[in-house]
Design an enzyme around this catalytic site. Structure first.
Site, PDB file in Angstrom:
ATOM      1  N   ASN A   1     -22.594  -0.533  14.841  1.00 16.71           N
ATOM      2  CA  ASN A   1     -23.596   0.097  15.709  1.00 16.71           C
ATOM      3  C   ASN A   1     -24.252   1.302  15.027  1.00 16.71           C
ATOM      4  OD1 ASN A   1     -20.806   1.264  16.136  1.00 16.71           O
ATOM      5  ND2 ASN A   1     -22.041   2.842  17.117  1.00 16.71           N
TER       6      ASN A   1
ATOM      7  N   GLU B   1     -18.366   5.682  15.485  1.00 19.90           N
ATOM      8  CA  GLU B   1     -18.263   6.527  16.678  1.00 19.90           C
ATOM      9  C   GLU B   1     -18.138   8.004  16.313  1.00 19.90           C
ATOM     10  OE1 GLU B   1     -17.029   3.260  16.715  1.00 19.90           O
ATOM     11  OE2 GLU B   1     -18.812   3.089  17.960  1.00 19.90           O
TER      12      GLU B   1
ATOM     13  N   ASP C   1     -23.745  -0.705  21.829  1.00 21.45           N
ATOM     14  CA  ASP C   1     -22.630  -0.705  20.886  1.00 21.45           C
ATOM     15  C   ASP C   1     -22.289  -2.097  20.405  1.00 21.45           C
ATOM     16  OD1 ASP C   1     -20.530   0.385  19.314  1.00 21.45           O
ATOM     17  OD2 ASP C   1     -19.093  -0.168  20.864  1.00 21.45           O
TER      18      ASP C   1
HETATM   19  O1  LIG Z   1     -18.195   1.689  14.282  1.00 21.52           O
HETATM   20  C1  LIG Z   1     -17.140   1.698  13.669  1.00 21.52           C
HETATM   21  O2  LIG Z   1     -16.971   2.220  12.545  1.00 21.52           O
HETATM   22  C2  LIG Z   1     -16.012   1.007  14.301  1.00 21.52           C
HETATM   23  C3  LIG Z   1     -14.761   0.961  13.731  1.00 21.52           C
HETATM   24  C4  LIG Z   1     -13.742   0.226  14.348  1.00 21.52           C
HETATM   25  C5  LIG Z   1     -12.445   0.207  13.613  1.00 21.52           C
HETATM   26  O3  LIG Z   1     -12.453   0.666  12.457  1.00 21.52           O
HETATM   27  O4  LIG Z   1     -11.411  -0.241  14.099  1.00 21.52           O
HETATM   28  C6  LIG Z   1     -14.033  -0.445  15.578  1.00 21.52           C
HETATM   29  C7  LIG Z   1     -15.337  -0.330  16.067  1.00 21.52           C
HETATM   30  N1  LIG Z   1     -16.272   0.389  15.455  1.00 21.52           N
HETATM   31  C8  LIG Z   1     -15.742  -1.031  17.254  1.00 21.52           C
HETATM   32  O5  LIG Z   1     -16.910  -0.935  17.660  1.00 21.52           O
HETATM   33  C9  LIG Z   1     -14.853  -1.835  17.944  1.00 21.52           C
HETATM   34  O6  LIG Z   1     -15.201  -2.518  18.929  1.00 21.52           O
HETATM   35  C10 LIG Z   1     -13.527  -1.899  17.478  1.00 21.52           C
HETATM   36  C11 LIG Z   1     -12.456  -2.597  17.980  1.00 21.52           C
HETATM   37  C12 LIG Z   1     -11.440  -2.322  17.141  1.00 21.52           C
HETATM   38  C13 LIG Z   1     -10.073  -2.810  17.219  1.00 21.52           C
HETATM   39  O7  LIG Z   1      -9.383  -2.691  16.197  1.00 21.52           O
HETATM   40  O8  LIG Z   1      -9.657  -3.331  18.272  1.00 21.52           O
HETATM   41  N2  LIG Z   1     -11.843  -1.510  16.143  1.00 21.52           N
HETATM   42  C14 LIG Z   1     -13.144  -1.229  16.327  1.00 21.52           C
END
Ligand SMILES: O=C(O)c1cc(C(=O)O)c2c(n1)C(=O)C(=O)c1cc(C(=O)O)[nH]c1-2
Ligand SMILES: O=C(O)c1cc(C(=O)O)c2c(n1)C(=O)C(=O)c1cc(C(=O)O)[nH]c1-2
Lengths: 586, 586
Positions: free
Chosen positions: B266, B182, B308
């Site tokens: 993503n 993101e 995503d």
């Molecule tokens: O694209 C990324 O690098 C990234 C990192 C993370 C993360 O490191 O927790 C999440 C997501 N995306 C993501 O898409 C996501 O749905 C998500 C949920 C969570 C969580 O811990 O509940 N982390 C992340």
């Protein structure tokens, strides 16, 4: 004075009968401050089977000192700053959150809390929950809906004021006292109209008699206390204006004598050389008329306090056989190291006995009511070594309990001594006003805490349990003859009220400095509840303060507790225990 | 390919035998990622008697996603930022703290965590505990002493990088991937020498084949994937340099094929109109040689991801009877809504079936491996309504479990749909790089979570439990045929692995998004442990974000969870359960 019945199983005939309804509507359970429950389901025989029924996180990491309340089928929990009030539906499985009330206290209040941003609990009366916020407000919240009924600002954090104490409701008045003895505030107790929040009266701890609410009815037992305007005359110059004598501790109420009892904090500043005189009415107790606030009597536990012996501890109103007759007494396990028994109608000291190693005084002179000082332990502009107890006292705010069955007082307390040196300091509003360098350490034996049973009639300790750390939690004793208390190294313990034998223990997530309670749930079962969450003054070392950098940090307490972080992390959590069901989904 | 034995009770013949020693040395329990325990003391018959043995507070309030580890008689717990590592002595009553290791991560790292400052756990190998810190470091700590062995900086928070994933140790290498999809980071998986921390290789998720570590051995199943430099060519201009494809999720390892498997996030930016093309290798899976990092095959779950759908979920390595013969497969419950079964030697998709309501695609074309898109749900510079699943997918990172006894997959997952609109945005290093306005809401039925049992051979759901909130915790299944999982509204549940019947539940202090484990204690008893502490992306509403002010806050998730704060406070706490002793002090 009052008719008495010392063999009745009631908590105290002096207390309004809190009944056997299994509720817990104020931290001390009753106005006599007994913390005694008549519930009998949990006994010395079956407590070994106690198990955790459910838990509830408070979302706050700092020291959790409050007693939960139980009113009808709802439990109320007030957290340390930010002082959230949770209502939990006990009729739902696992304690469902009903609502949360957020008073949004000023952030800056955290800077004027001497001893962690604690809160000692709420009080229930007439459909409302009353509690205080760190930023010197008192709030009334509708117990059913969580809606704010009123909120009043009672002081000013910019002058160093805060509030940590639990209010007491007496005859339609909410009684509230301020904190700030370490910030040179001028202490007070204030009565608010429970329905509107309007200030009914305010009684200061220092100053002219008119401010202290001393008038024609004032009849202290000791002659020297009867002079006019002692709240001014026992200080040099204007020192009384920054003289402490806050009311951050416990209040009791005797409906027969129609008197409230509460104590006052240390005199400001800590360095005694800067405030010659008795420093009245710091480190004292007041008996007042709850309607008018006018003082009936007062007594100073520690005149010219040289060791930070705040006199704010709990006062248990009991009827005890003393000298061949039953007397309406007030039992006070005092921070200065003595258990006092006072005639609560007159303020006469009937006995005063050390409940641990005391070196600052050789005893209490019952003729004058004054301590017999050990001049070697004087601290004004000089270093005194091996002063026992240390500043947190033989017992700090952590309240004791009384069982009318065993006729013993259950005393969570400390075993700490110190080196104390008064040093010159100046007053700057809203900043610490201490002027002392203190180092604390374990007292004789090397343990820092004690949980003891004390017989106030025989004037002796009956049994004691040594604890690694100060026993900084409250305690509750039941008609099942079980006493509950918690330790800073994460044990919640049940002991036999008669022998002190350990019957059961459970390891909580964080150290316990909260006040356990017991209640009957909507399902008819007996529950025991306690908040874990280490902190408070004793817990300073667990809050990230670094005594390695400055041994005097946290007024010397963190250094004596250097090893605490190795025994407990932080974390506020409510634990609710019960005897097992016959199995199945809970 | 490999010899197989689909009726053996072992977790997976492909996995190194984790044995029955009752330890738990990596979050997924074994390299095949089964989260299956052979312990049998706790059964469907006696689990109703399960009780809490002890608790331990982590001192941290944010979302707790980690699995505790158990190695010998020590338990290890890593917290969310500030990423403390606790060692707890299981041989002491109530779990005594042995030591705490503090990696002191940079505070500013909190600003580049997209989805709460979580950490999914540590891994044990060769006397060391390995884990990652939010500020992009990997640490090795001596498991006995808590002393740091090495610590390496692998990326830069100022570029938006962070780490939340749990490393996996394979053949002396610690495998670590970054987060930041993101924030327009460029994703990678890095292998570190377990004894020194030296970087052995790094494979990027986008860019030229040399950076992606694609060489002569690369043999993806689908012809279109065999072209050169797809990590550049499937993007416009330099977009691949900020193209995401991070590796923040799960890694599995098959020792027979000597391949590791993991997925990528993503593509950056969320607005698909700004990145025409397939955007390889985002939302993909790689099979790589663990020694060299060279890719054997890759497959893109969601080419040109418009919603995503990070492709980072767990890969269960199982040997299943498919089409009349036993095949070495990889089962992937994919965020995009399909359960995929792949031949894990070749990357061929054997089946792909929706495990909940899917509207963005009409299915997966097994000939090409590509989803058959529903053009109404395209989001590039346009608003698409009723896209199912929503961005967190049918299932986010919360890992499933597999029982070789029931031959079912246990799936904690989501039931959320959304309106999604890509909007133009620009890249600024270290700041969110999203370009989408998302509103989420409950999918058909109105419940937001599901816990389901899925038969990957019959390709159907066997039973399901609807949950009010997304089932955002991990799960564990045992040889006692009990499945454990937690809910965001504070229930820790045990259900019958065959029927889904609720057998027992306990109310924790805060919502559960942690990964439960089960182990045999030094006393020979079977324990079940889980971290409570609500948070993560799904928990944003409980962390004080205010969807009332901005419905798009937390990328649209907080608004769909507005009622969460009424069901759970924050608070990190370890719960350890066991069957009752015969009574007495614990
Ligand atoms: O694209 C990324 O690098 C990234 C990192 C993370 C993360 O490191 O927790 C999440 C997501 N995306 C993501 O898409 C996501 O749905 C998500 C949920 C969570 C969580 O811990 O509940 N982390 C992340
Ligand atoms: O003088 C004061 O106003 C004042 C206030 C407080 C407080 O409000 O917590 C404490 C003390 N003094 C104090 O002397 C003391 O030992 C103490 C311990 C604690 C605690 O919560 O652990 N508070 C306080």
């Amino acid at each position: 004075t009052a008719a008495a019945n010392d063999s009745a199983p009631a908590a105290s005939p002096a207390a309004p009968d809190a009944g056997e309804d299994g509720q817990w509507t104020m931290p001390a359970r009753d106005h006599a401050s007994t913390r005694y429950s008549r519930l009998t389901e949990i006994t010395t025989a079956n407590v070994k089977d106690l198990q955790l029924a459910w838990t509830f996180s408070t979302g706050v990491l700092r020291g959790h000192e409050a007693a939960p309340l139980v009113v009808g089928s709802t439990m109320y929990v007030v957290t340390p700053y930010p002082n959230h009030l949770y209502a939990i539906d006990l009729a739902q499985p696992g304690g469902a959150l009903k609502w949360r009330y957020d008073p949004k206290p000023a952030r800056a209040a955290q800077g004027v809390a001497c001893c962690d941003v604690v809160n000692r609990g709420a009080a229930y009366a007439d459909g409302k929950i009353f509690f205080n916020t760190l930023d010197v407000q008192t709030v009334a919240v509708d117990a059913a809906t969580g809606k704010e009924v009123w909120k009043v600002q009672l002081g000013d954090i910019n002058r160093g004021e805060s509030i940590t104490m639990a209010p007491l409701v007496v005859k339609g008045k909410v009684l509230v006292g301020n904190s700030g003895g370490e910030f040179g505030v001028r202490g007070w107790l204030t009565a608010l109209d429970a329905s509107t929040g309007a200030i009914a009266w305010r009684a200061y701890g220092t100053g002219p008699d008119s401010d202290v609410r001393i008038g024609a009815d004032f009849q202290p037992f000791y002659a020297a206390d009867r002079e006019k305007d002692l709240g001014v005359k026992t200080w040099s110059g204007d020192q009384w204006k920054v003289g402490g004598a806050t009311a951050w501790g416990w209040i009791s109420y005797d409906p027969r004598l129609d008197l409230i009892y509460y104590g006052t904090s240390n005199p400001g500043v800590w360095n005694p050389a800067q405030r010659p005189g008795d420093n009245k009415w710091a480190s004292s107790i007041f008996a007042r008329d709850p309607d008018t606030g006018m003082a009936r009597w007062a007594y100073q536990w520690t005149p010219h306090d040289e060791h930070d012996f705040d006199g704010i501890n709990e006062n248990l109103l009991l009827d005890l056989p003393i000298g061949g007759r039953t007397r309406a007494v007030l039992v006070r396990p005092e921070r200065n190291g003595f258990v006092y028994v006072l005639d609560r109608a007159t303020g006469e000291v009937l006995s005063a006995d050390p409940f641990g190693p005391v070196t600052w005084a050789r005893g209490i002179d019952l003729k004058t009511g004054r301590p017999i000082l050990n001049p070697e332990k004087a601290t004004g502009n000089r270093l005194a070594r091996d002063v026992c107890p240390a500043s947190p006292g033989m017992k700090d705010w952590q309240p004791s309990a009384w069982s009318p069955r065993t006729r013993l007082l259950y005393l969570p307390h400390n075993n700490l001594c110190m080196d104390y040196e008064g040093v010159e300091t100046g007053y700057i509003a809203g900043t610490p006003y201490v002027g002392a360098q203190v180092r604390m350490y374990a007292g004789p034996g090397g343990h820092r805490g004690v949980f003891a049973a004390w017989d106030p009639v025989a004037r002796r300790k009956v049994w004691e349990i040594k604890e690694k750390f100060p026993a900084w939690s409250g305690t509750v004793v039941t008609a099942g003859d079980v006493v509950f208390y918690g330790t800073m190294d994460r044990w919640f313990k049940a002991v036999d009220a008669r022998t002190g034998a350990l019957l059961w223990q459970f390891r909580t997530g964080s150290g316990i400095i909260g006040q356990p309670i017991t209640y009957r749930g909507p399902d008819g079962k007996q529950y025991v509840a306690v908040l874990a969450g280490v902190g408070g003054w004793a817990g300073a070392a667990a809050l990230g303060l670094q005594p390695e950098v400055d041994p005097h940090i946290a007024l010397g307490f963190a250094d004596a507790m250097k090893d605490l972080p190795q025994h407990t992390p932080q974390g506020g959590m409510l634990y609710v225990f019960a005897l097992p069901d016959r199995g199945g989904t809970r």
